[in-house]
Design a protein around this motif. Structure first.
Motif, PDB file in Angstrom:
ATOM      1  N   ASP A  53      30.148  46.661  34.252  1.00 49.36           N
ATOM      2  CA  ASP A  53      29.835  48.085  34.157  1.00 49.36           C
ATOM      3  C   ASP A  53      31.002  48.797  33.468  1.00 49.36           C
ATOM      4  O   ASP A  53      31.988  48.184  33.088  1.00 49.36           O
ATOM      5  CB  ASP A  53      29.541  48.685  35.540  1.00 49.36           C
ATOM      6  CG  ASP A  53      30.662  48.435  36.524  1.00 49.36           C
ATOM      7  OD1 ASP A  53      31.846  48.465  36.109  1.00 49.36           O
ATOM      8  OD2 ASP A  53      30.395  48.198  37.715  1.00 49.36           O
ATOM      9  N   SER A  54      30.875  50.101  33.325  1.00 51.75           N
ATOM     10  CA  SER A  54      31.932  50.893  32.678  1.00 51.75           C
ATOM     11  C   SER A  54      32.647  51.768  33.693  1.00 51.75           C
ATOM     12  O   SER A  54      33.145  52.840  33.370  1.00 51.75           O
ATOM     13  CB  SER A  54      31.330  51.756  31.560  1.00 51.75           C
ATOM     14  OG  SER A  54      30.330  52.624  32.081  1.00 51.75           O
ATOM     15  N   ILE A  55      32.687  51.283  34.948  1.00 51.08           N
ATOM     16  CA  ILE A  55      33.340  52.036  36.024  1.00 51.08           C
ATOM     17  C   ILE A  55      34.639  51.333  36.390  1.00 51.08           C
ATOM     18  O   ILE A  55      34.659  50.113  36.614  1.00 51.08           O
ATOM     19  CB  ILE A  55      32.436  52.130  37.265  1.00 51.08           C
ATOM     20  CG1 ILE A  55      31.110  52.802  36.907  1.00 51.08           C
ATOM     21  CG2 ILE A  55      33.134  52.893  38.387  1.00 51.08           C
ATOM     22  CD1 ILE A  55      30.110  52.793  38.038  1.00 51.08           C
ATOM     23  N   VAL A  56      35.718  52.106  36.457  1.00 48.37           N
ATOM     24  CA  VAL A  56      36.990  51.540  36.918  1.00 48.37           C
ATOM     25  C   VAL A  56      36.915  51.423  38.428  1.00 48.37           C
ATOM     26  O   VAL A  56      36.845  52.423  39.140  1.00 48.37           O
ATOM     27  CB  VAL A  56      38.180  52.416  36.492  1.00 48.37           C
ATOM     28  CG1 VAL A  56      39.471  51.851  37.066  1.00 48.37           C
ATOM     29  CG2 VAL A  56      38.268  52.502  34.977  1.00 48.37           C
ATOM     30  N   GLU A  57      36.913  50.184  38.909  1.00 49.22           N
ATOM     31  CA  GLU A  57      36.752  49.958  40.349  1.00 49.22           C
ATOM     32  C   GLU A  57      37.926  49.187  40.951  1.00 49.22           C
ATOM     33  O   GLU A  57      38.057  49.120  42.162  1.00 49.22           O
ATOM     34  CB  GLU A  57      35.478  49.140  40.592  1.00 49.22           C
ATOM     35  CG  GLU A  57      34.230  49.787  40.042  1.00 49.22           C
ATOM     36  CD  GLU A  57      33.102  48.788  39.870  1.00 49.22           C
ATOM     37  OE1 GLU A  57      32.043  49.022  40.472  1.00 49.22           O
ATOM     38  OE2 GLU A  57      33.287  47.796  39.158  1.00 49.22           O
ATOM     39  N   GLY A  58      38.715  48.570  40.125  1.00 49.55           N
ATOM     40  CA  GLY A  58      39.707  47.648  40.643  1.00 49.55           C
ATOM     41  C   GLY A  58      39.041  46.320  40.950  1.00 49.55           C
ATOM     42  O   GLY A  58      37.821  46.156  40.846  1.00 49.55           O
ATOM     43  N   ASP A  59      39.832  45.336  41.319  1.00 47.60           N
ATOM     44  CA  ASP A  59      39.278  44.019  41.650  1.00 47.60           C
ATOM     45  C   ASP A  59      38.461  44.109  42.932  1.00 47.60           C
ATOM     46  O   ASP A  59      38.833  44.797  43.891  1.00 47.60           O
ATOM     47  CB  ASP A  59      40.409  43.005  41.814  1.00 47.60           C
ATOM     48  CG  ASP A  59      41.172  42.791  40.514  1.00 47.60           C
ATOM     49  OD1 ASP A  59      40.638  43.162  39.453  1.00 47.60           O
ATOM     50  OD2 ASP A  59      42.301  42.257  40.586  1.00 47.60           O
ATOM     51  N   GLU A  60      37.344  43.402  42.963  1.00 51.88           N
ATOM     52  CA  GLU A  60      36.448  43.417  44.123  1.00 51.88           C
ATOM     53  C   GLU A  60      36.241  41.998  44.626  1.00 51.88           C
ATOM     54  O   GLU A  60      36.409  41.029  43.883  1.00 51.88           O
ATOM     55  CB  GLU A  60      35.109  44.046  43.735  1.00 51.88           C
ATOM     56  CG  GLU A  60      35.256  45.506  43.292  1.00 51.88           C
ATOM     57  CD  GLU A  60      33.978  46.035  42.716  1.00 51.88           C
ATOM     58  OE1 GLU A  60      33.379  46.931  43.307  1.00 51.88           O
ATOM     59  OE2 GLU A  60      33.573  45.533  41.645  1.00 51.88           O
ATOM     60  N   MET A  61      35.850  41.862  45.893  1.00 54.94           N
ATOM     61  CA  MET A  61      35.766  40.550  46.511  1.00 54.94           C
ATOM     62  C   MET A  61      34.436  40.346  47.215  1.00 54.94           C
ATOM     63  O   MET A  61      33.796  41.297  47.664  1.00 54.94           O
ATOM     64  CB  MET A  61      36.913  40.369  47.516  1.00 54.94           C
ATOM     65  CG  MET A  61      38.299  40.359  46.893  1.00 54.94           C
ATOM     66  SD  MET A  61      39.609  39.997  48.098  1.00 54.94           S
ATOM     67  CE  MET A  61      39.497  41.448  49.143  1.00 54.94           C
ATOM     68  N   PHE A  62      34.055  39.094  47.283  1.00 48.98           N
ATOM     69  CA  PHE A  62      32.894  38.683  48.085  1.00 48.98           C
ATOM     70  C   PHE A  62      33.229  37.347  48.750  1.00 48.98           C
ATOM     71  O   PHE A  62      34.145  36.631  48.320  1.00 48.98           O
ATOM     72  CB  PHE A  62      31.633  38.575  47.227  1.00 48.98           C
ATOM     73  CG  PHE A  62      31.738  37.613  46.070  1.00 48.98           C
ATOM     74  CD1 PHE A  62      31.384  36.276  46.219  1.00 48.98           C
ATOM     75  CD2 PHE A  62      32.196  38.048  44.819  1.00 48.98           C
ATOM     76  CE1 PHE A  62      31.480  35.396  45.152  1.00 48.98           C
ATOM     77  CE2 PHE A  62      32.294  37.165  43.744  1.00 48.98           C
ATOM     78  CZ  PHE A  62      31.936  35.838  43.913  1.00 48.98           C
ATOM     79  N   SER A  63      32.522  37.014  49.812  1.00 47.96           N
ATOM     80  CA  SER A  63      32.782  35.770  50.545  1.00 47.96           C
ATOM     81  C   SER A  63      31.732  34.726  50.199  1.00 47.96           C
ATOM     82  O   SER A  63      30.591  35.045  49.826  1.00 47.96           O
ATOM     83  CB  SER A  63      32.772  36.021  52.053  1.00 47.96           C
ATOM     84  OG  SER A  63      31.485  36.421  52.490  1.00 47.96           O
ATOM     85  N   MET A  64      32.130  33.461  50.321  1.00 48.33           N
ATOM     86  CA  MET A  64      31.239  32.335  50.052  1.00 48.33           C
ATOM     87  C   MET A  64      31.337  31.338  51.196  1.00 48.33           C
ATOM     88  O   MET A  64      32.426  31.045  51.688  1.00 48.33           O
ATOM     89  CB  MET A  64      31.633  31.643  48.749  1.00 48.33           C
ATOM     90  CG  MET A  64      31.494  32.518  47.519  1.00 48.33           C
ATOM     91  SD  MET A  64      32.021  31.666  46.013  1.00 48.33           S
ATOM     92  CE  MET A  64      33.807  31.657  46.242  1.00 48.33           C
ATOM     93  N   ASN A  65      30.194  30.826  51.624  1.00 47.21           N
ATOM     94  CA  ASN A  65      30.143  29.799  52.661  1.00 47.21           C
ATOM     95  C   ASN A  65      29.329  28.622  52.156  1.00 47.21           C
ATOM     96  O   ASN A  65      28.234  28.793  51.591  1.00 47.21           O
ATOM     97  CB  ASN A  65      29.529  30.349  53.951  1.00 47.21           C
ATOM     98  CG  ASN A  65      30.462  31.304  54.658  1.00 47.21           C
ATOM     99  OD1 ASN A  65      31.515  30.908  55.140  1.00 47.21           O
ATOM    100  ND2 ASN A  65      30.097  32.567  54.708  1.00 47.21           N
ATOM    101  N   LEU A  66      29.876  27.424  52.363  1.00 47.15           N
ATOM    102  CA  LEU A  66      29.254  26.192  51.882  1.00 47.15           C
ATOM    103  C   LEU A  66      28.456  25.549  53.011  1.00 47.15           C
ATOM    104  O   LEU A  66      28.948  25.390  54.126  1.00 47.15           O
ATOM    105  CB  LEU A  66      30.336  25.231  51.392  1.00 47.15           C
ATOM    106  CG  LEU A  66      29.883  23.881  50.837  1.00 47.15           C
ATOM    107  CD1 LEU A  66      29.051  24.066  49.585  1.00 47.15           C
ATOM    108  CD2 LEU A  66      31.095  23.002  50.539  1.00 47.15           C
ATOM    109  N   ASN A  67      27.225  25.176  52.696  1.00 47.69           N
ATOM    110  CA  ASN A  67      26.352  24.526  53.672  1.00 47.69           C
ATOM    111  C   ASN A  67      26.003  23.129  53.180  1.00 47.69           C
ATOM    112  O   ASN A  67      25.388  22.973  52.119  1.00 47.69           O
ATOM    113  CB  ASN A  67      25.082  25.354  53.885  1.00 47.69           C
ATOM    114  CG  ASN A  67      24.107  24.669  54.837  1.00 47.69           C
ATOM    115  OD1 ASN A  67      24.499  23.859  55.662  1.00 47.69           O
ATOM    116  ND2 ASN A  67      22.830  24.986  54.700  1.00 47.69           N
ATOM    117  N   VAL A  68      26.416  22.106  53.958  1.00 46.73           N
ATOM    118  CA  VAL A  68      26.085  20.712  53.655  1.00 46.73           C
ATOM    119  C   VAL A  68      24.991  20.291  54.630  1.00 46.73           C
ATOM    120  O   VAL A  68      25.249  20.150  55.828  1.00 46.73           O
ATOM    121  CB  VAL A  68      27.317  19.793  53.798  1.00 46.73           C
ATOM    122  CG1 VAL A  68      26.939  18.338  53.509  1.00 46.73           C
ATOM    123  CG2 VAL A  68      28.427  20.250  52.858  1.00 46.73           C
TER     124      VAL A  68
END
Length: 345
Positions: free
Chosen positions: A244-259
């Motif tokens: 996008d063209s919005i200054v937001e700074g770095d953003e984060m999301f979480s990930m979980n692995l399922n075996v």
């Protein structure tokens, strides 16, 4: 007219071929004129009643692939008067000769001798260790007697050998964090399999959840499917992100692995099943004056100065410092230092 006599036969506990001996008839000089007839010899056969049972020392065999070699015993339930020669044949089932087992270059069809006076002999089969998670595999061993007169019965002519796979594979993220710029449109996530490879494709799943991202604007929380190809140890998952063209700074999301447990006990989750994804903000905007010159009168008490963002907007407020510089002689009271607060959305 006839008469009979007995001959004692000695019973033993040794398996022997049937035995014979000869009786010869002779008549001493007799005043009665009796002489021996034409049938003056006869053969007596002693049939051996010491039946022998030949068998494997186990009804079936189990061995872990790292415990080579496998020793297989052939046993008799009693001794014999002659050597017993047994032909052994080692045959593929799900296990393959030269891959899962071998005899160090020796033939897989061979003879084993149980010497007279003893009741057992053995042979070895090498079990080949590997780092593949290929599950338990099997091969069979068949025996048959080489021609003999001994009264031997084979209890069971075939046995099975199960090679127990000892390679536990552990699947996990290769790191605890992964990053990618929003302009690239993706965050690449590496998944590794430790302990070896598998001979079929493996499907696993990665669940995504936002931490400080604006969901639907930056990325969509979902569950992604990842496939580790057969005989491979790594795969890469592409997490789509939106620019996008919005200054937001770095953003984060979480990930979980399922075996999935359906993959079996030999494929399990490793130690790194949670990781953080970082979307690096790549929006470049500038702050500038809307005019190169502003005018104000002394009687109003101020000059209205307008700033603008060029190239995008900001999702949060930030400070801008504007410092007046003297262009003509003024008194100190005309010089003002201040902070201008702007909220750009």
């Amino acid at each position: 007219m006839s008469t009979s006599f007995t001959i004692n036969i000695i019973d033993d506990n040794i398996a022997e071929c049937d035995e014979t001996f000869t009786l010869t008839l002779s008549v001493p000089s007799s005043p009665c004129g009796v002489i021996s007839g034409s049938d003056d010899t006869s053969e007596v056969m002693i049939r051996d009643d010491d039946g022998v049972m030949l068998s494997f020392d186990q009804s079936q065999y189990f061995i872990e692939e790292n415990m080579t070699p496998l020793s297989v015993g052939l046993i008799l339930n009693r001794t014999t008067s002659e050597d017993v020669i047994v032909e052994v044949s080692v045959n593929d089932r799900s296990a393959k000769a030269g891959i899962d087992y071998d005899r160090s270059g020796a033939p897989l069809v061979f003879n084993v001798t149980i010497s007279s006076g003893v009741t057992s002999s053995s042979f070895d089969v090498n079990i080949n260790n590997n780092t593949r998670q290929d599950g338990d595999t099997m091969f069979s061993i068949t025996i048959r007697l080489i021609s003999t007169c001994l009264p031997i019965t084979i209890k069971s002519d075939t046995t099975s050998v199960t090679i127990i796979d000892d390679d536990v594979l552990r699947i996990q993220f290769s790191s605890t964090s992964f990053s990618g710029s929003e302009s690239s449109g993706e965050v690449l996530v590496s998944i590794v399999m430790l302990g070896g490879s598998f001979d079929r494709n493996i499907k696993i799943y990665v669940s995504l959840r936002g931490i400080n991202v604006i969901e639907e604007n930056d990325f969509r929380p979902t569950r992604l499917t990842a496939t580790i190809p057969a005989n491979a140890t790594t795969t890469t998952v592409r997490v789509p992100v939106m620019s996008d063209s919005i200054v937001e700074g770095d953003e984060m999301f979480s990930m979980n692995l399922n075996v999935p447990s359906s993959l079996g006990p030999g494929i399990v989750a490793g130690s790194v099943t949670s990781a953080t994804g970082i979307i690096l903000d790549s929006t470049d905007i500038t702050v500038q004056f809307t005019q190169t010159q502003y005018t104000g009168s002394e009687d109003t008490g101020f000059v209205l100065v307008t700033l603008e963002l060029v190239g995008g907007t900001s999702s949060r407020p930030f400070d801008v410092t504007v410092t007046p510089l003297e262009q003509s002689p003024v008194s100190a009271s005309n010089v003002v230092y201040f902070y201008y607060y702007c909220i750009f959305i």
